[in-house]
Design a protein around this motif. Structure first.
Motif, PDB file in Angstrom:
ATOM      1  N   HIS A 168       0.825  -1.208   0.000  1.00 39.86           N
ATOM      2  CA  HIS A 168       0.000   0.000   0.000  1.00 39.86           C
ATOM      3  C   HIS A 168       0.859   1.257   0.000  1.00 39.86           C
ATOM      4  O   HIS A 168       0.566   2.219  -0.721  1.00 39.86           O
ATOM      5  CB  HIS A 168      -0.917   0.002   1.222  1.00 39.86           C
ATOM      6  N   PHE A 169       1.908   1.257   0.792  1.00 36.55           N
ATOM      7  CA  PHE A 169       2.744   2.451   0.898  1.00 36.55           C
ATOM      8  C   PHE A 169       3.737   2.574  -0.250  1.00 36.55           C
ATOM      9  O   PHE A 169       4.304   3.649  -0.463  1.00 36.55           O
ATOM     10  CB  PHE A 169       3.497   2.439   2.228  1.00 36.55           C
ATOM     11  N   GLY A 170       3.957   1.481  -0.968  1.00 38.00           N
ATOM     12  CA  GLY A 170       4.924   1.520  -2.064  1.00 38.00           C
ATOM     13  C   GLY A 170       6.342   1.729  -1.581  1.00 38.00           C
ATOM     14  O   GLY A 170       7.175   2.313  -2.282  1.00 38.00           O
ATOM     15  N   ARG A 171       6.631   1.250  -0.393  1.00 38.30           N
ATOM     16  CA  ARG A 171       7.950   1.379   0.216  1.00 38.30           C
ATOM     17  C   ARG A 171       8.397   0.008   0.726  1.00 38.30           C
ATOM     18  O   ARG A 171       7.573  -0.821   1.103  1.00 38.30           O
ATOM     19  CB  ARG A 171       7.926   2.354   1.410  1.00 38.30           C
ATOM     20  N   PRO A 172       9.700  -0.252   0.751  1.00 41.55           N
ATOM     21  CA  PRO A 172      10.167  -1.511   1.335  1.00 41.55           C
ATOM     22  C   PRO A 172       9.872  -1.560   2.828  1.00 41.55           C
ATOM     23  O   PRO A 172       9.701  -0.512   3.477  1.00 41.55           O
ATOM     24  CB  PRO A 172      11.669  -1.499   1.054  1.00 41.55           C
ATOM     25  N   LEU A 173       9.837  -2.751   3.353  1.00 43.67           N
ATOM     26  CA  LEU A 173       9.434  -2.954   4.746  1.00 43.67           C
ATOM     27  C   LEU A 173      10.327  -2.202   5.720  1.00 43.67           C
ATOM     28  O   LEU A 173       9.840  -1.610   6.692  1.00 43.67           O
ATOM     29  CB  LEU A 173       9.454  -4.455   5.050  1.00 43.67           C
ATOM     30  N   ASP A 174      11.633  -2.212   5.466  1.00 41.86           N
ATOM     31  CA  ASP A 174      12.535  -1.548   6.417  1.00 41.86           C
ATOM     32  C   ASP A 174      12.356  -0.035   6.403  1.00 41.86           C
ATOM     33  O   ASP A 174      12.489   0.626   7.435  1.00 41.86           O
ATOM     34  CB  ASP A 174      13.988  -1.943   6.164  1.00 41.86           C
ATOM     35  N   GLU A 175      12.027   0.542   5.255  1.00 34.74           N
ATOM     36  CA  GLU A 175      11.782   1.991   5.207  1.00 34.74           C
ATOM     37  C   GLU A 175      10.507   2.342   5.969  1.00 34.74           C
ATOM     38  O   GLU A 175      10.462   3.365   6.675  1.00 34.74           O
ATOM     39  CB  GLU A 175      11.669   2.469   3.756  1.00 34.74           C
ATOM     40  N   LEU A 176       9.496   1.505   5.837  1.00 32.25           N
ATOM     41  CA  LEU A 176       8.260   1.727   6.578  1.00 32.25           C
ATOM     42  C   LEU A 176       8.506   1.614   8.080  1.00 32.25           C
ATOM     43  O   LEU A 176       8.123   2.504   8.852  1.00 32.25           O
ATOM     44  CB  LEU A 176       7.211   0.704   6.134  1.00 32.25           C
ATOM     45  N   ALA A 177       9.159   0.540   8.501  1.00 32.38           N
ATOM     46  CA  ALA A 177       9.382   0.318   9.928  1.00 32.38           C
ATOM     47  C   ALA A 177      10.270   1.389  10.541  1.00 32.38           C
ATOM     48  O   ALA A 177      10.091   1.762  11.709  1.00 32.38           O
ATOM     49  CB  ALA A 177       9.998  -1.062  10.148  1.00 32.38           C
ATOM     50  N   SER A 178      11.209   1.901   9.751  1.00 35.45           N
ATOM     51  CA  SER A 178      12.174   2.859  10.293  1.00 35.45           C
ATOM     52  C   SER A 178      11.552   4.201  10.662  1.00 35.45           C
ATOM     53  O   SER A 178      12.198   5.022  11.320  1.00 35.45           O
ATOM     54  CB  SER A 178      13.306   3.083   9.291  1.00 35.45           C
ATOM     55  N   LEU A 179      10.310   4.437  10.248  1.00 31.04           N
ATOM     56  CA  LEU A 179       9.632   5.663  10.685  1.00 31.04           C
ATOM     57  C   LEU A 179       9.437   5.678  12.196  1.00 31.04           C
ATOM     58  O   LEU A 179       9.383   6.740  12.811  1.00 31.04           O
ATOM     59  CB  LEU A 179       8.268   5.792  10.003  1.00 31.04           C
ATOM     60  N   ALA A 180       9.307   4.490  12.789  1.00 32.47           N
ATOM     61  CA  ALA A 180       9.015   4.385  14.217  1.00 32.47           C
ATOM     62  C   ALA A 180      10.289   4.210  15.027  1.00 32.47           C
ATOM     63  O   ALA A 180      11.351   3.865  14.503  1.00 32.47           O
ATOM     64  CB  ALA A 180       8.072   3.215  14.469  1.00 32.47           C
ATOM     65  N   ASP A 181      10.161   4.420  16.332  1.00 28.65           N
ATOM     66  CA  ASP A 181      11.275   4.168  17.249  1.00 28.65           C
ATOM     67  C   ASP A 181      11.332   2.708  17.664  1.00 28.65           C
ATOM     68  O   ASP A 181      12.392   2.210  18.043  1.00 28.65           O
ATOM     69  CB  ASP A 181      11.121   5.059  18.494  1.00 28.65           C
ATOM     70  N   SER A 182      10.184   2.029  17.601  1.00 31.25           N
ATOM     71  CA  SER A 182      10.129   0.595  17.867  1.00 31.25           C
ATOM     72  C   SER A 182       8.940   0.012  17.128  1.00 31.25           C
ATOM     73  O   SER A 182       7.975   0.724  16.805  1.00 31.25           O
ATOM     74  CB  SER A 182      10.021   0.298  19.371  1.00 31.25           C
ATOM     75  N   VAL A 183       9.015  -1.277  16.848  1.00 28.69           N
ATOM     76  CA  VAL A 183       7.971  -1.957  16.079  1.00 28.69           C
ATOM     77  C   VAL A 183       7.741  -3.343  16.667  1.00 28.69           C
ATOM     78  O   VAL A 183       8.702  -4.063  16.969  1.00 28.69           O
ATOM     79  CB  VAL A 183       8.366  -2.098  14.591  1.00 28.69           C
ATOM     80  N   TYR A 184       6.477  -3.700  16.819  1.00 36.33           N
ATOM     81  CA  TYR A 184       6.118  -5.081  17.160  1.00 36.33           C
ATOM     82  C   TYR A 184       5.522  -5.737  15.924  1.00 36.33           C
ATOM     83  O   TYR A 184       4.737  -5.131  15.195  1.00 36.33           O
ATOM     84  CB  TYR A 184       5.115  -5.106  18.318  1.00 36.33           C
ATOM     85  N   VAL A 185       5.900  -6.992  15.668  1.00 38.22           N
ATOM     86  CA  VAL A 185       5.325  -7.766  14.572  1.00 38.22           C
ATOM     87  C   VAL A 185       4.902  -9.136  15.091  1.00 38.22           C
ATOM     88  O   VAL A 185       5.491  -9.667  16.032  1.00 38.22           O
ATOM     89  CB  VAL A 185       6.309  -7.939  13.394  1.00 38.22           C
ATOM     90  N   SER A 186       3.887  -9.692  14.465  1.00 40.54           N
ATOM     91  CA  SER A 186       3.398 -11.024  14.809  1.00 40.54           C
ATOM     92  C   SER A 186       3.883 -12.022  13.775  1.00 40.54           C
ATOM     93  O   SER A 186       4.059 -11.687  12.596  1.00 40.54           O
ATOM     94  CB  SER A 186       1.868 -11.038  14.853  1.00 40.54           C
ATOM     95  N   PHE A 187       4.067 -13.265  14.210  1.00 43.97           N
ATOM     96  CA  PHE A 187       4.490 -14.314  13.287  1.00 43.97           C
ATOM     97  C   PHE A 187       3.365 -15.255  12.889  1.00 43.97           C
ATOM     98  O   PHE A 187       3.568 -16.126  12.053  1.00 43.97           O
ATOM     99  CB  PHE A 187       5.635 -15.127  13.902  1.00 43.97           C
ATOM    100  N   TYR A 188       2.183 -15.119  13.495  1.00 47.13           N
ATOM    101  CA  TYR A 188       1.109 -16.042  13.135  1.00 47.13           C
ATOM    102  C   TYR A 188      -0.051 -15.391  12.403  1.00 47.13           C
ATOM    103  O   TYR A 188      -0.780 -16.056  11.674  1.00 47.13           O
ATOM    104  CB  TYR A 188       0.595 -16.786  14.374  1.00 47.13           C
TER     105      TYR A 188
END
Length: 390
Positions: free
Chosen positions: A202-222
């Motif tokens: 949706h954002f048209g950006r790679p995952l690391d560029e999206l995540a790097s906007l934040a100071d921390s990120v939680y992700v789920s594996f399931y």
């Protein structure tokens, strides 16, 4: 002694799972839809593709768990990550750590965000945090709303996507502006990224560029990667070190976690690259549902959002949930087609129910004609249920 209602619900669940598993056509198959023997066989057959199974089992987070943390941190563009047994625990630790660093235990977030709706007030009861809401609209807050929030806060928490509002997302420019607005207020930004994996298209950006906007990120594996369980918190090393200490205090320092870690690695290897195709086809399915409900002369319906941001979206219909669940289950059992899974009425206007639609690998085979045929049959069964005598 087991309560009768609880026994009935267990029986119904087994019936649903049996029907979904036996269906020839589904839009997605959930990781919990399979039998224990199937999950174990799958893990044993494929885990060696992502990790050396001759290595020793993990002990309190060593070995394969450390490898999962390393790969997750790299994917998200952070220097460190920690594995947690649940996302609830991961975010408790993250927000508690940020509260100590900022000196402010108030978290700004949406009232429909997961911690507010699905975690039994854990922020306040367990971690001593309090929350404020920059907006109550069914979307993420705007930069102006963050800037004009009438209470100070130490952390802005953004759930991407905002599930209960329909898996909705802002634009890239809107997201950047919201993050900047929080920083102008000397707040840190944390992403509740349980489903962040599928947001990148949706954002048209790679995952690391999206995540790097934040100071921390939680992700789920399931939730999107078909893992057995588990989550990760990514961020700066000092934060992650402290989060590990809180993980231990919260009871998350498990002795061995290799099944969950291996299934997470398989998800990163197999499902993550496929998510863009799921997101793209969800738009096809949503458009086909719109056309099909119109053709079936449904009295009212809503696809929310009309064009999905991810591979998940909501469908709203003006019927009681029991009628819709009966129609959906009978369609699965009698035709081998599972179009919808479970319908709910909690939080809906009277007489209206909602379901969540997920499009995954199995859904890629569905054409607009397949969707139309399935909707026609479903609506036929709904009308039979409505007209049937009590």
């Amino acid at each position: 002694m087991t309560d009768t209602s609880e026994t009935n619900e267990q029986d119904q669940r087994k019936r649903r799972l049996t029907a979904w598993r036996a269906s020839d056509r589904v839009l997605a198959r959930g990781s919990a839809d399979r039998r224990i023997s199937e999950r174990l066989a799958e893990l044993a057959a494929h885990a060696g593709d992502v990790y050396d199974l001759d290595d020793w089992t993990d002990v309190y987070g060593s070995g394969v768990v450390e490898e999962l943390e390393r790969r997750t941190a790299a994917l998200l563009g952070f220097p460190a990550a920690a594995f947690f047994p649940t996302g609830t625990m991961a975010q408790q630790a993250a927000l508690r750590c940020w509260a100590g660093r900022t000196g402010n235990a108030t978290v700004a977030l949406h009232p429909q965000a997961h911690p507010e709706v699905h975690e039994r007030s854990a922020f306040s009861v367990v971690s001593g945090l309090r929350t404020v809401h920059p907006t109550t609209e069914p979307r993420l807050p705007t930069a102006d709303e963050v800037q004009d929030c009438d209470e100070p806060f130490g952390t802005l928490m953004l759930e991407l996507p905002l599930r209960d509002a329909g898996f909705v997302l802002p634009t890239w420019d809107e997201l950047v502006a919201v993050v900047d607005a929080a920083r102008e207020r000397d707040a840190v930004v944390h992403f509740d990224g349980a489903r962040l994996w599928e947001c990148a298209p949706h954002f048209g950006r790679p995952l690391d560029e999206l995540a790097s906007l934040a100071d921390s990120v939680y992700v789920s594996f399931y939730k999107s990667l078909d893992g057995m369980s588990g989550a990760a918190l990514a961020g700066p090393p000092s934060l992650i070190d402290e989060a590990r200490a809180w993980r231990h205090r919260y009871g998350g320092q498990l002795f061995q976690q290799y099944p969950a870690a291996l299934s997470a690695l398989l998800g990163l290897e197999r499902e993550l690259p496929r998510l863009p195709s799921y997101v793209a086809h969800a738009k096809v399915v949503a458009a086909a549902l719109t056309d099909a409900f119109r053709a079936a002369a449904a009295p009212w319906f809503r696809i929310n959002p009309a064009v999905p941001y991810t591979h998940q979206f909501q469908v709203w219909l003006p019927y009681d949930k029991d009628v819709l669940n009966t129609a959906a289950l009978s369609q699965s059992e009698e035709t081998g087609v599972t179009l919808f899974r479970r319908w709910f009425s909690e939080g809906c206007p009277p007489g209206v129910s909602v379901t969540e639609v997920t499009v995954a690998a199995e859904g890629l085979e569905w054409t607009a004609e397949d969707v139309a045929a399935a909707v026609s049959e479903f609506i036929r069964r709904v009308r039979l249920g409505v007209s049937a005598p009590d």
